[in-house]
Design a protein around this motif. Structure first.
Motif, PDB file in Angstrom:
ATOM      1  N   ASP A 149       0.811  -1.218   0.000  1.00  0.00           N
ATOM      2  CA  ASP A 149       0.000   0.000   0.000  1.00  0.00           C
ATOM      3  C   ASP A 149       0.847   1.273   0.000  1.00  0.00           C
ATOM      4  O   ASP A 149       0.322   2.371  -0.199  1.00  0.00           O
ATOM      5  CB  ASP A 149      -0.941   0.028   1.199  1.00  0.00           C
ATOM      6  CG  ASP A 149      -2.048  -1.009   1.095  1.00  0.00           C
ATOM      7  OD1 ASP A 149      -2.380  -1.414  -0.042  1.00  0.00           O
ATOM      8  OD2 ASP A 149      -2.575  -1.415   2.146  1.00  0.00           O
ATOM      9  N   VAL A 152       0.452   3.092  -3.221  1.00  0.00           N
ATOM     10  CA  VAL A 152      -0.870   3.712  -3.316  1.00  0.00           C
ATOM     11  C   VAL A 152      -0.898   5.004  -2.500  1.00  0.00           C
ATOM     12  O   VAL A 152      -1.382   6.041  -2.969  1.00  0.00           O
ATOM     13  CB  VAL A 152      -1.975   2.741  -2.848  1.00  0.00           C
ATOM     14  CG1 VAL A 152      -3.327   3.429  -2.818  1.00  0.00           C
ATOM     15  CG2 VAL A 152      -2.010   1.503  -3.739  1.00  0.00           C
ATOM     16  N   LEU A 153      -0.357   4.960  -1.286  1.00  0.00           N
ATOM     17  CA  LEU A 153      -0.320   6.145  -0.442  1.00  0.00           C
ATOM     18  C   LEU A 153       0.534   7.230  -1.092  1.00  0.00           C
ATOM     19  O   LEU A 153       0.161   8.403  -1.104  1.00  0.00           O
ATOM     20  CB  LEU A 153       0.209   5.811   0.953  1.00  0.00           C
ATOM     21  CG  LEU A 153       0.325   6.998   1.914  1.00  0.00           C
ATOM     22  CD1 LEU A 153      -1.034   7.656   2.147  1.00  0.00           C
ATOM     23  CD2 LEU A 153       0.940   6.542   3.227  1.00  0.00           C
ATOM     24  N   THR A 156      -1.416   8.822  -3.882  1.00  0.00           N
ATOM     25  CA  THR A 156      -2.530   9.597  -3.344  1.00  0.00           C
ATOM     26  C   THR A 156      -2.043  10.913  -2.750  1.00  0.00           C
ATOM     27  O   THR A 156      -2.613  11.986  -3.011  1.00  0.00           O
ATOM     28  CB  THR A 156      -3.281   8.774  -2.275  1.00  0.00           C
ATOM     29  OG1 THR A 156      -3.730   7.545  -2.890  1.00  0.00           O
ATOM     30  CG2 THR A 156      -4.461   9.522  -1.720  1.00  0.00           C
ATOM     31  N   ARG A 159      -0.997  13.381  -5.446  1.00  0.00           N
ATOM     32  CA  ARG A 159      -2.156  14.042  -6.041  1.00  0.00           C
ATOM     33  C   ARG A 159      -2.664  15.152  -5.119  1.00  0.00           C
ATOM     34  O   ARG A 159      -2.978  16.259  -5.561  1.00  0.00           O
ATOM     35  CB  ARG A 159      -3.250  13.016  -6.334  1.00  0.00           C
ATOM     36  CG  ARG A 159      -4.361  13.562  -7.200  1.00  0.00           C
ATOM     37  CD  ARG A 159      -5.324  12.488  -7.669  1.00  0.00           C
ATOM     38  NE  ARG A 159      -6.195  12.070  -6.590  1.00  0.00           N
ATOM     39  CZ  ARG A 159      -6.381  10.816  -6.193  1.00  0.00           C
ATOM     40  NH1 ARG A 159      -5.762   9.811  -6.781  1.00  0.00           N
ATOM     41  NH2 ARG A 159      -7.196  10.532  -5.201  1.00  0.00           N
ATOM     42  N   LEU A 160      -2.739  14.879  -3.831  1.00  0.00           N
ATOM     43  CA  LEU A 160      -3.200  15.878  -2.877  1.00  0.00           C
ATOM     44  C   LEU A 160      -2.254  17.076  -2.831  1.00  0.00           C
ATOM     45  O   LEU A 160      -2.699  18.230  -2.888  1.00  0.00           O
ATOM     46  CB  LEU A 160      -3.339  15.258  -1.477  1.00  0.00           C
ATOM     47  CG  LEU A 160      -3.758  16.201  -0.350  1.00  0.00           C
ATOM     48  CD1 LEU A 160      -5.109  16.850  -0.643  1.00  0.00           C
ATOM     49  CD2 LEU A 160      -3.779  15.448   0.966  1.00  0.00           C
TER      50      LEU A 160
END
Length: 165
Positions: A149, A152-153, A156, A159-160
């Motif tokens: 993960d 994925v983090l 993410t 993107r933030l």
């Protein structure tokens, strides 16, 4: 909400707000609370690695910026300030400490005598490389519970940050 076996302190806070203000969408509050808590819990463990090398985090940041700039490991203070997103006054005090410790040298800039260049010393190079090696292993260990993960983090959060910056 997570099942009770995976509940954490943030779930208790969000749960209390859900009870008191059920009309609010609190999903983002849980995420923001967990991000803050992760930073709070990991910061002392990260700082402990730097301390073993005689550094504070801000001092490591300066040395790391010089080290990753490539040979001759030299930048002017305004470049360091911009890279580290800090004031020039704050940079001056960090450079004073690092120069006193023999980790950087300052010399007049031959192209602009109103400025000077900051160069990583041989000792500074050794210290930052050793600290970076240990820091990399430490952070990998701290984030190891994420396993697959982690990618994925990373995506993410990228993107933030892109949206916020």
């Amino acid at each position: 909400m997570n099942d009770e076996r995976n509940a954490d302190a943030i779930d208790a806070v969000v749960g209390a707000w859900r009870r008191e203000r059920p009309e609010l969408d609190l999903a983002a509050i849980g995420v923001a609370g967990r991000l803050g808590r992760v930073v709070m819990l990991t910061t002392p463990m990260v700082e402990a690695v730097f301390a073993k090398h005689g550094l504070k985090q801000g001092e490591f940041d300066v040395l790391a910026a010089l080290r990753r700039s490539g040979k001759p490991y030299t930048l002017i203070p305004s470049e360091l300030s911009a890279t580290l997103m800090m004031s020039r006054a704050g940079m001056t005090s960090r450079l004073d400490r690092l120069e006193s410790a023999g980790l950087v040298e300052r010399a007049l800039d031959p192209e602009d005598r109103r400025s000077f260049r900051v160069t990583l010393t041989e000792r500074g190079f050794e210290v930052v490389d050793a600290a970076m090696t240990e820091h990399t292993g430490n952070v990998a260990k701290l984030l190891s519970p994420l396993g697959d993960d982690l990618d994925v983090l990373d995506a993410t959060l990228r993107r933030l940050l892109g949206a916020l910056e």
